[in-house]
Design a protein around this motif. Structure first.
Motif, short mmCIF file in Angstrom:
data_model
loop_
_atom_site.label_atom_id
_atom_site.label_comp_id
_atom_site.label_asym_id
_atom_site.label_seq_id
_atom_site.Cartn_x
_atom_site.Cartn_y
_atom_site.Cartn_z
N HIS A 145 45.31 43.29 65.95
CA HIS A 145 45.49 42.00 65.29
C HIS A 145 46.95 41.57 65.29
CE1 HIS A 145 47.24 43.58 61.47
NE2 HIS A 145 46.54 44.65 61.79
N SER A 146 47.18 40.29 65.01
CA SER A 146 48.53 39.74 64.90
C SER A 146 49.26 40.43 63.76
CB SER A 146 48.47 38.24 64.59
OG SER A 146 47.68 37.56 65.55
N ILE A 147 50.57 40.65 63.94
CA ILE A 147 51.35 41.35 62.91
C ILE A 147 52.46 40.43 62.40
CG2 ILE A 147 52.72 43.39 62.38
CD1 ILE A 147 51.42 44.72 64.82
N PHE A 148 52.12 39.55 61.51
CA PHE A 148 53.10 38.69 60.85
C PHE A 148 52.42 38.09 59.63
CE2 PHE A 148 51.19 36.48 64.46
CZ PHE A 148 50.53 35.45 63.84
N PHE A 149 53.23 37.52 58.74
CA PHE A 149 52.62 36.78 57.64
C PHE A 149 53.26 35.42 57.52
CE2 PHE A 149 55.47 39.95 55.71
CZ PHE A 149 56.29 39.22 54.88
N TYR A 150 52.51 34.52 56.93
CA TYR A 150 52.88 33.11 56.85
C TYR A 150 53.37 32.72 55.47
CZ TYR A 150 50.07 32.32 61.09
OH TYR A 150 49.55 32.34 62.35
N LEU A 151 54.32 31.80 55.44
CA LEU A 151 54.69 31.10 54.22
C LEU A 151 54.03 29.73 54.30
CD1 LEU A 151 56.31 30.68 51.59
CD2 LEU A 151 58.22 29.90 53.04
N MET A 152 53.22 29.42 53.29
CA MET A 152 52.54 28.13 53.22
C MET A 152 53.03 27.40 51.97
SD MET A 152 50.64 28.55 55.93
CE MET A 152 49.42 27.23 55.94
N ASP A 153 53.22 26.07 52.09
CA ASP A 153 53.73 25.29 50.96
C ASP A 153 52.60 24.89 50.01
OD1 ASP A 153 52.49 22.88 51.83
OD2 ASP A 153 54.30 22.19 52.84
N PRO A 154 52.92 24.24 48.89
CA PRO A 154 51.88 23.86 47.92
C PRO A 154 50.86 22.83 48.42
CG PRO A 154 54.00 24.01 46.82
CD PRO A 154 54.27 24.09 48.30
N LEU A 155 51.13 22.22 49.57
CA LEU A 155 50.14 21.32 50.16
C LEU A 155 49.26 22.07 51.17
CD1 LEU A 155 52.27 18.09 50.75
CD2 LEU A 155 50.60 18.52 48.95
N GLY A 156 49.49 23.38 51.30
CA GLY A 156 48.71 24.19 52.22
C GLY A 156 49.19 24.11 53.65
N GLN A 157 50.44 23.65 53.83
CA GLN A 157 50.98 23.50 55.18
C GLN A 157 51.91 24.65 55.55
OE1 GLN A 157 52.73 19.59 54.97
NE2 GLN A 157 50.85 18.66 55.71
#
Length: 193
Positions: A145-157
């Motif tokens: 699987h992909s090995i990273f994580f995302y930061l998402m803003d309060p609008l889900g973007q």
């Protein structure tokens, strides 16, 4: 057009950013339904992995947990919700996810679902994963699987992605910077935060 409407319109555009995120419907580690709508109004760090991962997933979740604590303790910090999404629906039951995330941040939300729900979520977030054909709950296998994580803003973007070589300190600094820019642009008001 009103100023707050213009701000929301500007904040909802992601010019030059990849299209990451979208609708999903999974189950939490406490057996509750959970969708992308449950993340609105919150900053979120999202990691896709599996509970039988021997090393990389625990390392990344430890790093993510450390970053969440650093962000919360910063002078102009804020709250970030850590989320773990399983990419191993054959073995990662609600109970397996609940047990697994108990070793990480106390605010972590663990999510799982059936194969189609997980596959759809991974597709929306552009996450690659591969399980062996016809994998069964008792089988012994690793999941690619992909090995990273995302930061998402309060609008889900989508805001940023953090790979294996990014430190917890770098994650916290980039997240705090994004939160500051968001607030300066009127994002908290536009998102109702």
């Amino acid at each position: 057009m009103r100023a707050d409407h213009i701000g929301q319109e500007l904040l909802s555009k992601s010019i030059g950013k990849p299209s990451i995120g979208g609708p999903f419907s999974l189950i939490t580690h406490t057996s509750e339904p959970f969708t992308d709508k449950d993340l609105l109004g919150k900053w979120t760090l999202m990691y896709f992995g599996f509970t039988n991962c021997p090393d990389i997933c625990p390392e990344e979740l430890d790093k993510m947990s450390e970053a969440v604590d650093m962000i919360g303790k910063a002078e102009k910090g804020g709250e970030v919700t850590p989320v773990f999404i399983s990419v191993d629906p054959a073995r990662d039951t609600v109970e397996a996810v609940r047990t697994y995330i108990s070793d990480f941040h106390p605010k972590m939300i663990g999510l799982t679902g059936d194969y189609d729900a997980v596959k759809g979520t991974c597709k929306a977030y552009r996450v690659y994963f591969s399980t062996p054909p016809d994998a069964k709950p008792g089988d012994d296998y690793l999941v690619d699987h992909s090995i990273f994580f995302y930061l998402m803003d309060p609008l889900g973007q989508f805001v940023d992605a953090f790979g294996k070589n990014t430190t917890a300190k770098e994650v916290s600094e980039k997240t705090l910077d994004a939160m500051s820019k968001w607030e300066q642009a009127g994002g908290n008001k536009a998102a109702g935060v």
